[in-house]
Write an enzyme that holds these catalytic residues in place. Structure first.
Site, PDB file in Angstrom:
ATOM      1  N   THR A  68     -42.946  35.158  57.199  1.00  0.00           N
ATOM      2  CA  THR A  68     -43.138  34.401  56.198  1.00  0.00           C
ATOM      3  C   THR A  68     -42.706  33.135  56.699  1.00  0.00           C
ATOM      4  O   THR A  68     -42.296  33.149  57.945  1.00  0.00           O
ATOM      5  CB  THR A  68     -42.569  35.004  55.262  1.00  0.00           C
ATOM      6  OG1 THR A  68     -43.124  34.011  53.969  1.00  0.00           O
ATOM      7  CG2 THR A  68     -40.750  35.233  55.054  1.00  0.00           C
ATOM      8  N   LYS A  72     -44.697  32.016  61.489  1.00  0.00           N
ATOM      9  CA  LYS A  72     -45.952  33.151  60.978  1.00  0.00           C
ATOM     10  C   LYS A  72     -46.366  32.653  62.266  1.00  0.00           C
ATOM     11  O   LYS A  72     -47.026  33.339  63.534  1.00  0.00           O
ATOM     12  CB  LYS A  72     -47.103  32.950  60.318  1.00  0.00           C
ATOM     13  CG  LYS A  72     -46.189  33.752  59.067  1.00  0.00           C
ATOM     14  CD  LYS A  72     -47.207  33.461  58.077  1.00  0.00           C
ATOM     15  CE  LYS A  72     -47.257  34.304  56.476  1.00  0.00           C
ATOM     16  NZ  LYS A  72     -48.570  34.398  55.448  1.00  0.00           N
ATOM     17  N   ASN A  93     -47.821  37.442  60.689  1.00  0.00           N
ATOM     18  CA  ASN A  93     -47.647  38.470  59.565  1.00  0.00           C
ATOM     19  C   ASN A  93     -47.152  39.307  59.321  1.00  0.00           C
ATOM     20  O   ASN A  93     -46.229  39.760  59.039  1.00  0.00           O
ATOM     21  CB  ASN A  93     -48.302  38.023  58.428  1.00  0.00           C
ATOM     22  CG  ASN A  93     -48.863  39.177  57.360  1.00  0.00           C
ATOM     23  OD1 ASN A  93     -49.887  40.024  58.670  1.00  0.00           O
ATOM     24  ND2 ASN A  93     -48.847  39.658  56.646  1.00  0.00           N
ATOM     25  N   ASP A 108     -52.833  39.745  56.011  1.00  0.00           N
ATOM     26  CA  ASP A 108     -53.438  38.295  55.351  1.00  0.00           C
ATOM     27  C   ASP A 108     -54.334  38.369  55.172  1.00  0.00           C
ATOM     28  O   ASP A 108     -55.042  38.494  53.985  1.00  0.00           O
ATOM     29  CB  ASP A 108     -52.564  36.620  55.399  1.00  0.00           C
ATOM     30  CG  ASP A 108     -51.092  36.934  55.205  1.00  0.00           C
ATOM     31  OD1 ASP A 108     -50.417  37.692  54.942  1.00  0.00           O
ATOM     32  OD2 ASP A 108     -50.780  36.161  55.954  1.00  0.00           O
ATOM     33  N   GLY A 134     -59.043  22.690  51.648  1.00  0.00           N
ATOM     34  CA  GLY A 134     -57.757  22.545  52.830  1.00  0.00           C
ATOM     35  C   GLY A 134     -58.052  22.712  54.468  1.00  0.00           C
ATOM     36  O   GLY A 134     -58.698  23.431  54.655  1.00  0.00           O
ATOM     37  N   GLY A 136     -55.027  24.152  57.476  1.00  0.00           N
ATOM     38  CA  GLY A 136     -54.155  24.423  58.168  1.00  0.00           C
ATOM     39  C   GLY A 136     -54.091  25.881  58.075  1.00  0.00           C
ATOM     40  O   GLY A 136     -54.849  26.800  58.100  1.00  0.00           O
ATOM     41  N   GLY A 137     -52.921  26.377  58.454  1.00  0.00           N
ATOM     42  CA  GLY A 137     -52.822  27.610  58.855  1.00  0.00           C
ATOM     43  C   GLY A 137     -53.794  28.620  57.940  1.00  0.00           C
ATOM     44  O   GLY A 137     -54.899  29.580  58.054  1.00  0.00           O
ATOM     45  N   TYR A 233     -49.618  31.830  44.144  1.00  0.00           N
ATOM     46  CA  TYR A 233     -49.320  32.930  42.775  1.00  0.00           C
ATOM     47  C   TYR A 233     -47.539  33.004  42.625  1.00  0.00           C
ATOM     48  O   TYR A 233     -47.431  33.080  41.561  1.00  0.00           O
ATOM     49  CB  TYR A 233     -48.771  34.703  43.959  1.00  0.00           C
ATOM     50  CG  TYR A 233     -47.656  34.361  44.377  1.00  0.00           C
ATOM     51  CD1 TYR A 233     -46.303  35.098  44.156  1.00  0.00           C
ATOM     52  CD2 TYR A 233     -47.583  34.510  46.097  1.00  0.00           C
ATOM     53  CE1 TYR A 233     -45.687  35.054  44.652  1.00  0.00           C
ATOM     54  CE2 TYR A 233     -47.327  34.642  47.251  1.00  0.00           C
ATOM     55  CZ  TYR A 233     -45.583  34.861  45.989  1.00  0.00           C
ATOM     56  OH  TYR A 233     -44.555  35.568  47.431  1.00  0.00           O
ATOM     57  N   GLY A 254     -53.057  34.219  44.665  1.00  0.00           N
ATOM     58  CA  GLY A 254     -52.404  34.914  45.220  1.00  0.00           C
ATOM     59  C   GLY A 254     -51.764  35.783  45.137  1.00  0.00           C
ATOM     60  O   GLY A 254     -51.402  36.923  46.492  1.00  0.00           O
TER      61      GLY A 254
HETATM   62  P1  ATR Z   1     -50.573  26.536  55.709  1.00  0.00           P
HETATM   63  O1  ATR Z   1     -49.812  27.103  57.204  1.00  0.00           O
HETATM   64  O2  ATR Z   1     -49.707  27.020  54.670  1.00  0.00           O
HETATM   65  O3  ATR Z   1     -52.091  26.415  55.679  1.00  0.00           O
HETATM   66  P2  ATR Z   1     -50.381  23.775  56.644  1.00  0.00           P
HETATM   67  O4  ATR Z   1     -50.750  23.763  57.697  1.00  0.00           O
HETATM   68  O5  ATR Z   1     -49.277  23.252  56.100  1.00  0.00           O
HETATM   69  O6  ATR Z   1     -49.564  24.820  55.855  1.00  0.00           O
HETATM   70  O7  ATR Z   1     -51.233  22.765  55.816  1.00  0.00           O
HETATM   71  C1  ATR Z   1     -51.413  22.844  54.119  1.00  0.00           C
HETATM   72  C2  ATR Z   1     -52.856  22.533  53.450  1.00  0.00           C
HETATM   73  O8  ATR Z   1     -52.483  22.205  52.216  1.00  0.00           O
HETATM   74  C3  ATR Z   1     -53.169  20.696  54.751  1.00  0.00           C
HETATM   75  O9  ATR Z   1     -54.990  21.338  54.567  1.00  0.00           O
HETATM   76  C4  ATR Z   1     -53.014  20.110  53.712  1.00  0.00           C
HETATM   77  O10 ATR Z   1     -53.614  18.676  53.675  1.00  0.00           O
HETATM   78  P3  ATR Z   1     -53.661  17.899  55.221  1.00  0.00           P
HETATM   79  O11 ATR Z   1     -54.033  18.270  56.457  1.00  0.00           O
HETATM   80  O12 ATR Z   1     -54.688  16.508  54.325  1.00  0.00           O
HETATM   81  O13 ATR Z   1     -52.057  17.705  55.409  1.00  0.00           O
HETATM   82  C5  ATR Z   1     -52.730  20.195  52.353  1.00  0.00           C
HETATM   83  N1  ATR Z   1     -52.210  19.600  51.132  1.00  0.00           N
HETATM   84  C6  ATR Z   1     -50.578  19.401  51.379  1.00  0.00           C
HETATM   85  N2  ATR Z   1     -50.056  18.819  50.111  1.00  0.00           N
HETATM   86  C7  ATR Z   1     -52.260  17.737  49.586  1.00  0.00           C
HETATM   87  C8  ATR Z   1     -52.011  17.573  48.666  1.00  0.00           C
HETATM   88  N3  ATR Z   1     -51.401  16.415  47.779  1.00  0.00           N
HETATM   89  N4  ATR Z   1     -53.004  17.485  48.277  1.00  0.00           N
HETATM   90  C9  ATR Z   1     -54.348  17.495  49.232  1.00  0.00           C
HETATM   91  N5  ATR Z   1     -53.945  18.825  50.141  1.00  0.00           N
HETATM   92  C10 ATR Z   1     -52.756  19.227  50.361  1.00  0.00           C
END
Ligand code: ATR
Length: 287
Positions: A68, A72, A93, A108, A134, A136-137, A233, A254
């Protein structure tokens, strides 16, 4: 639970791991099937991560572990073998240890799709338009699963626009024919004239804190059959899901994904069939 000289070990690697639900889920299954296994939290700090992951395969009775936050992505490079989907998603994971070798998987994406299927059996992802919030990952894993399920169109929207553009480019390398659009992040996006998505997925971490508001304006979707799926979740209902309920939209958090990815991991470690056997425990575990 009886621990003896033949007990094999499973666990969850992370930092911190105190809030994880995985030990409860897996030890419940271990007891159900009367297996000589134990599942424990494995809390490892960043400066010890390298030593841990390089050497864990040396323990003969270590059968495998989940991974986790925040490991990951980092763990992938240490695997002896990585499954194709984990390779593409760039994150694992689940690790299975066999003959001192580490095999990395990503369950996942299975959990993500299966949770949708279990909750909305009539909802067929084929030919659907999906808005993913989003980049990110978690977004990459969700987008991979959705495109694999042959959705008609994927719309990506992220606070940092360039990250969504980069994700689109990565996805197109794998899914050359896919229809993927990137939109500037805009709270009022769904107010503008356009096709209403069949599914909205929040993969961002926005919503985790009780002070977080809804990420996108949903009022315009009132009365539509759109499903709003938030991968968070805890809390059970983010502001986004509360809003979705207010506008009579279908919702999913989730938790089911978490349970279903766990069932898939357990199946990998034990060989017990998921669809015929482990799925029977889904209702109990999701509560
Ligand atoms: P994960 O691997 O869980 O996806 P991550 O790579 O840190 O985690 O990605 C977090 C996501 O949440 C990103 O898309 C981030 O947007 P940015 O790319 O602009 O950072 C989004 N995120 C986090 N806080 C946010 C906020 N306050 N408003 C909008 N998007 C947010």
């Amino acid at each position: 639970m009886k621990i003896d000289g033949k007990t094999e070990i499973l666990g969850v690697l992370g930092y911190p791991v105190t809030h994880t639900l995985s030990p409860e889920i897996h030890n419940f299954l271990i007891q159900k099937y009367k297996l000589n296994l134990v599942y424990i939290p494995l809390e490892v700090q960043e400066h010890n991560f390298d030593a841990f992951i390089k050497n864990i395969g040396a323990i003969n009775n270590f059968k495998g572990f989940n991974i986790t936050v925040p490991y990951k992505v980092k763990s992938l490079a240490y695997m002896d073998v990585v499954s194709p989907e984990a390779e593409f998603i760039g994150a694992i994971n689940t690790v299975s240890i066999k003959n001192n070798k580490c095999y990395g998987y990503n369950t996942d994406n299975f959990g993500f799709i299966k949770a949708l299927e279990m909750n909305f059996p009539e909802f067929n992802l084929r030919n659907k338009e999906v808005l993913v919030l989003g980049a990110g990952g978690a977004a990459k894993a969700a987008a991979f699963s959705l495109l694999n399920a042959k959705i008609k169109k994927l719309v990506l929207m992220n606070r940092t626009h360039q990250k969504a553009v980069n994700l689109r480019n990565t996805l197109l390398q794998m899914f050359g024919e896919a229809n993927i659009e990137v939109k500037e992040f805009n709270y009022s996006f769904l107010k503008t004239k356009q096709a209403i998505p069949h599914l909205i997925v929040n993969t961002t971490t926005y919503g985790l804190r009780s002070t977080d508001k809804d990420l996108i304006h949903l009022q315009n979707l009132k009365g539509s059959s759109t499903i709003v799926y938030d991968l968070i979740y805890n809390p059970k209902k983010t502001a986004l899901l509360k809003d979705a309920e207010k506008y009579k939209l279908r919702t999913l958090n989730g938790k089911d994904m978490l349970v279903l990815q766990a069932l898939k991991s357990f199946s990998i470690w034990t060989g017990i069939s998921l669809e015929d056997e482990l799925i029977k425990h889904f209702d109990k575990l999701r509560k």
